[in-house]
Design a protein around this motif. Structure first.
Motif, PDB file in Angstrom:
ATOM      1  N   GLN A   1       0.774  -1.282  -0.011  1.00  0.00           N
ATOM      2  CA  GLN A   1      -0.216  -0.122   0.069  1.00  0.00           C
ATOM      3  C   GLN A   1       0.940   1.391   0.143  1.00  0.00           C
ATOM      4  OE1 GLN A   1      -3.311  -0.044   2.863  1.00  0.00           O
ATOM      5  NE2 GLN A   1      -3.765  -2.052   2.572  1.00  0.00           N
ATOM      6  N   SER A   2       0.313   2.538   0.012  1.00  0.00           N
ATOM      7  CA  SER A   2       1.029   3.660  -0.161  1.00  0.00           C
ATOM      8  C   SER A   2       0.022   4.711   0.455  1.00  0.00           C
ATOM      9  CB  SER A   2       1.566   3.912  -1.501  1.00  0.00           C
ATOM     10  OG  SER A   2       0.564   4.194  -2.321  1.00  0.00           O
ATOM     11  N   LEU A   3       0.794   5.957   0.814  1.00  0.00           N
ATOM     12  CA  LEU A   3      -0.181   6.951   1.223  1.00  0.00           C
ATOM     13  C   LEU A   3       0.631   8.136   0.426  1.00  0.00           C
ATOM     14  CD1 LEU A   3      -1.768   8.478   3.439  1.00  0.00           C
ATOM     15  CD2 LEU A   3       0.193   8.679   4.856  1.00  0.00           C
ATOM     16  N   ARG A   4      -0.515   8.605  -0.101  1.00  0.00           N
ATOM     17  CA  ARG A   4      -0.048   9.798  -1.242  1.00  0.00           C
ATOM     18  C   ARG A   4      -0.328  11.205  -0.633  1.00  0.00           C
ATOM     19  NH1 ARG A   4      -3.211  10.172  -5.213  1.00  0.00           N
ATOM     20  NH2 ARG A   4      -1.802  10.671  -6.820  1.00  0.00           N
ATOM     21  N   THR A   5       0.850  12.138  -0.556  1.00  0.00           N
ATOM     22  CA  THR A   5       0.540  13.401   0.001  1.00  0.00           C
ATOM     23  C   THR A   5       1.494  14.292  -0.934  1.00  0.00           C
ATOM     24  OG1 THR A   5       2.514  13.553   1.439  1.00  0.00           O
ATOM     25  CG2 THR A   5       0.544  12.289   2.219  1.00  0.00           C
ATOM     26  N   ARG A   6       1.363  15.548  -0.710  1.00  0.00           N
ATOM     27  CA  ARG A   6       2.199  16.504  -1.575  1.00  0.00           C
ATOM     28  C   ARG A   6       3.463  16.517  -1.123  1.00  0.00           C
ATOM     29  NH1 ARG A   6      -0.936  20.011  -4.671  1.00  0.00           N
ATOM     30  NH2 ARG A   6      -3.014  20.021  -4.086  1.00  0.00           N
ATOM     31  N   GLN A   7       3.805  15.910   0.389  1.00  0.00           N
ATOM     32  CA  GLN A   7       5.114  15.863   0.762  1.00  0.00           C
ATOM     33  C   GLN A   7       5.874  14.380   0.153  1.00  0.00           C
ATOM     34  OE1 GLN A   7       2.579  16.446   3.286  1.00  0.00           O
ATOM     35  NE2 GLN A   7       3.348  17.334   4.915  1.00  0.00           N
ATOM     36  N   GLY A   8       5.118  13.575  -0.759  1.00  0.00           N
ATOM     37  CA  GLY A   8       5.580  12.473  -1.046  1.00  0.00           C
ATOM     38  C   GLY A   8       4.684  11.342  -0.997  1.00  0.00           C
TER      39      GLY A   8
ATOM     40  N   GLU B   1       4.036  18.079  11.783  1.00  0.00           N
ATOM     41  CA  GLU B   1       3.629  19.145  10.834  1.00  0.00           C
ATOM     42  C   GLU B   1       2.243  18.146  10.057  1.00  0.00           C
ATOM     43  OE1 GLU B   1       6.602  20.059   8.214  1.00  0.00           O
ATOM     44  OE2 GLU B   1       7.736  21.032   9.613  1.00  0.00           O
ATOM     45  N   PRO B   2       1.338  18.993   9.672  1.00  0.00           N
ATOM     46  CA  PRO B   2       0.267  18.310   8.952  1.00  0.00           C
ATOM     47  C   PRO B   2       0.550  17.583   7.851  1.00  0.00           C
ATOM     48  CG  PRO B   2       0.277  20.738   8.639  1.00  0.00           C
ATOM     49  CD  PRO B   2       1.216  20.597   9.520  1.00  0.00           C
ATOM     50  N   LEU B   3      -0.153  16.637   7.481  1.00  0.00           N
ATOM     51  CA  LEU B   3      -0.094  15.862   6.098  1.00  0.00           C
ATOM     52  C   LEU B   3      -0.963  16.626   5.167  1.00  0.00           C
ATOM     53  CD1 LEU B   3       0.708  13.760   8.331  1.00  0.00           C
ATOM     54  CD2 LEU B   3      -0.175  12.088   6.951  1.00  0.00           C
ATOM     55  N   HIS B   4      -0.528  16.863   3.961  1.00  0.00           N
ATOM     56  CA  HIS B   4      -1.090  17.501   2.968  1.00  0.00           C
ATOM     57  C   HIS B   4      -1.321  16.297   1.843  1.00  0.00           C
ATOM     58  CE1 HIS B   4      -0.083  21.397   4.546  1.00  0.00           C
ATOM     59  NE2 HIS B   4       1.242  21.156   4.653  1.00  0.00           N
ATOM     60  N   LEU B   5      -2.650  15.970   2.094  1.00  0.00           N
ATOM     61  CA  LEU B   5      -3.095  14.726   1.299  1.00  0.00           C
ATOM     62  C   LEU B   5      -3.314  15.031  -0.182  1.00  0.00           C
ATOM     63  CD1 LEU B   5      -5.596  13.522   3.853  1.00  0.00           C
ATOM     64  CD2 LEU B   5      -3.190  12.570   3.487  1.00  0.00           C
TER      65      LEU B   5
ATOM     66  N   GLU C   1      10.395  13.518   2.795  1.00  0.00           N
ATOM     67  CA  GLU C   1       9.871  14.730   3.291  1.00  0.00           C
ATOM     68  C   GLU C   1       8.758  14.559   4.233  1.00  0.00           C
ATOM     69  OE1 GLU C   1       9.173  17.648   0.198  1.00  0.00           O
ATOM     70  OE2 GLU C   1      11.431  17.540  -0.559  1.00  0.00           O
ATOM     71  N   LEU C   2       7.935  13.651   3.540  1.00  0.00           N
ATOM     72  CA  LEU C   2       6.721  13.165   4.495  1.00  0.00           C
ATOM     73  C   LEU C   2       7.072  12.708   6.054  1.00  0.00           C
ATOM     74  CD1 LEU C   2       3.691  12.770   4.872  1.00  0.00           C
ATOM     75  CD2 LEU C   2       3.669  10.636   3.565  1.00  0.00           C
TER      76      LEU C   2
ATOM     77  N   PRO D   1     -10.932   8.361   9.941  1.00  0.00           N
ATOM     78  CA  PRO D   1      -9.553   8.317   9.347  1.00  0.00           C
ATOM     79  C   PRO D   1      -9.170   9.986   8.675  1.00  0.00           C
ATOM     80  CG  PRO D   1     -10.695   6.906   8.162  1.00  0.00           C
ATOM     81  CD  PRO D   1     -11.760   7.091   9.560  1.00  0.00           C
ATOM     82  N   LEU D   2      -8.158  10.538   8.961  1.00  0.00           N
ATOM     83  CA  LEU D   2      -8.174  11.661   7.928  1.00  0.00           C
ATOM     84  C   LEU D   2      -7.719  11.268   6.614  1.00  0.00           C
ATOM     85  CD1 LEU D   2      -7.391  14.705   7.999  1.00  0.00           C
ATOM     86  CD2 LEU D   2      -4.898  14.038   8.239  1.00  0.00           C
ATOM     87  N   ALA D   3      -7.261  10.154   6.545  1.00  0.00           N
ATOM     88  CA  ALA D   3      -6.678   9.475   5.236  1.00  0.00           C
ATOM     89  C   ALA D   3      -7.114   7.879   5.047  1.00  0.00           C
ATOM     90  CB  ALA D   3      -5.570   9.917   4.669  1.00  0.00           C
TER      91      ALA D   3
END
Length: 443
Positions: free
Chosen positions: A361-368, A430-434, A421-422, A386-388
């Motif tokens: 699986q993967s978690l996709r954010t603007r930080q990577g 810091e917040p996660l930018h999803l 970076e994430l 869940p937030l994401a």
């Protein structure tokens, strides 16, 4: 550019349960005992096999997976190891062609020959058909040698040898022997640290392989790759306390390497035995077996209070799988006994009678895009939304990711180098930018 030539082989099989893990460990110990420096790698996500392989080889073991760790990292780690190793072994996952990418895909990417271990118990001439099928399925992947496992007698081994077609030879035939087994439980092998006689087991297994004629080196291959650029020092001055004991032990070496390379100071502690958390800016509760040690964990009031205090202070916590279970209000073990846990995440984690989730699986954010996997026998009942959600490799919905008041908790295990970076953002609080499903990962 790193470049070196060294004997190497991908130890694989037609499927799971053929004995490749113990054969890999025994081969590593056999050649180590002969005075060689042996580097072993594991294809795909796995915490337990590498623990045994590290004891067997006396060297660090890293994961290789073209999707999770990336193709460039696979080539680099192998080339780096080749520069000072006398032998490289890669333990495959499942069967040779199972998964996407498969062990066969990794072998082709790296230019390493596949060496299948075939459980020949209850098999005679059909052994040759299995070997031929593995060798001919992908013409771009050479299979020139095979290992027979679990043979009943020298005559049985000779039948297997005679069954092989031209172009495939029997490297060795391993007899049935108690030395070629290690206890396991619901998530795989028992942890290496729990086996007091593991060193002796490995030496005994190495002798079995030597007697079976498996003391020769595989063919040499040339491995080359450029060295990667060092990661940015995004965690300089950040001290991270990491839980590490029999209950929290599922940690990739590459994750620790990345945190240190980004400037973090790492401090280890035992939630089972210690009474306080080291002074730290952030806390990592990795996966493991909290369900086997729930009573001890629940009884360690000072430690639970210390983790709660870290959270009340607004400091970040990453809780992965077993760490998530420990952060719940309660944990119900396999016997149904309920234990009070840390209580940062409302609800109950409970062991189930069967596997609840498995896969990449993967978690996709603007930080990577943080890549990794999930594998658990418990479930979480919580009122939190869940937030994401992580995404399965196929693109469908995966594990929930809970983020609140500095806590990031999920059954998802991340491979940190895939998204430095994430990871730095998580440990800095810091917040996660999803990203939404339609945004590209480099948005």
């Amino acid at each position: 550019m790193l470049k070196a030539t060294v004997p190497a082989a991908m130890i694989t099989a037609p499927g799971s349960g053929q004995g490749k893990s113990m054969v890999t460990a025994a081969l590593a110990r056999l050649h180590r005992n002969a005075g060689r420096k042996v580097r072993v790698f594991k294809h795909g996500p796995d915490y337990l096999d590498p623990m045994v392989l590290e004891v067997a080889s006396g060297q660090p073991v890293y994961q290789l997976h073209p999707w999770m760790t990336g193709e460039d990292e696979c080539r680099w780690r192998l080339a780096e190891a080749a520069c000072d190793a006398d032998l490289i072994l890669v333990e495959g996952a499942m069967g040779l062609f199972d998964g996407d990418p498969s062990s066969g895909d990794l072998a082709k990417l790296a230019g390493i020959p596949a060496l299948p271990v075939i459980n020949a118990s209850g098999m005679a001439q059909t052994f040759g058909a299995v070997a031929l099928g593995l060798a001919s399925f992908d013409p771009d992947l050479p299979v020139c040698q095979v290992i027979a496992n679990q043979i009943g007698s020298p005559y049985h081994g000779e039948l297997l040898r005679q069954s092989l077609p031209d172009g495939i030879r029997l490297l060795g035939a391993i007899p049935r022997n108690e030395a070629m087994s290690i206890p396991d439980r619901h998530l795989g092998l028992v942890q290496a640290g729990e086996l007091a006689d593991l060193e002796q087991r490995l030496d005994d297994a190495a002798r079995v392989l030597a007697e079976a004629g498996l003391d020769g080196l595989p063919d040499a291959v040339t491995l080359e790759a450029p060295a990667p650029q060092p990661p940015p020092r995004l965690l300089a001055g950040v001290r991270i306390a990491i839980a590490r004991d029999a209950a929290f032990s599922f940690i990739y070496r590459a994750n620790l390497d990345l945190l240190a390379a980004m400037g973090a100071e790492l401090a280890y502690f035992s939630p089972l035995a210690d009474s306080e958390v080291p002074a730290a800016d952030a806390l990592w509760l990795p996966g493991g077996y909290p369900e086997l040690h729930a009573a001890t964990l629940a009884a360690n009031g000072p430690m639970l209070d210390a983790i709660r205090g870290h959270h009340r202070a607004g400091k970040p916590i990453l809780a992965e799988c077993g760490g998530l279970m420990a952060c719940a209000d309660e944990l119900a073990d396999k016997a149904g006994q309920v234990h009070r846990m840390i209580g940062l995440l409302p609800g109950r984690a409970a062991m189930a009678s069967r596997l609840q989730a498995l896969g990449l699986q993967s978690l996709r954010t603007r930080q990577g895009e943080l890549r990794g996997h999930t594998y658990h026998h418990s479930s979480l009942d919580t009122p939190w939304q869940p937030l994401a959600r992580a995404r399965k490799q196929a693109g469908t919905e995966g594990e929930a990711v809970y983020c609140r008041q500095g806590l990031v908790a999920s059954y998802f295990h991340g491979y940190f180098p895939s998204a430095p970076e994430l990871v730095a953002a998580i440990f800095r609080g810091e917040p996660l930018h999803l990203l939404n499903d339609k945004e590209p990962a480099d948005a």
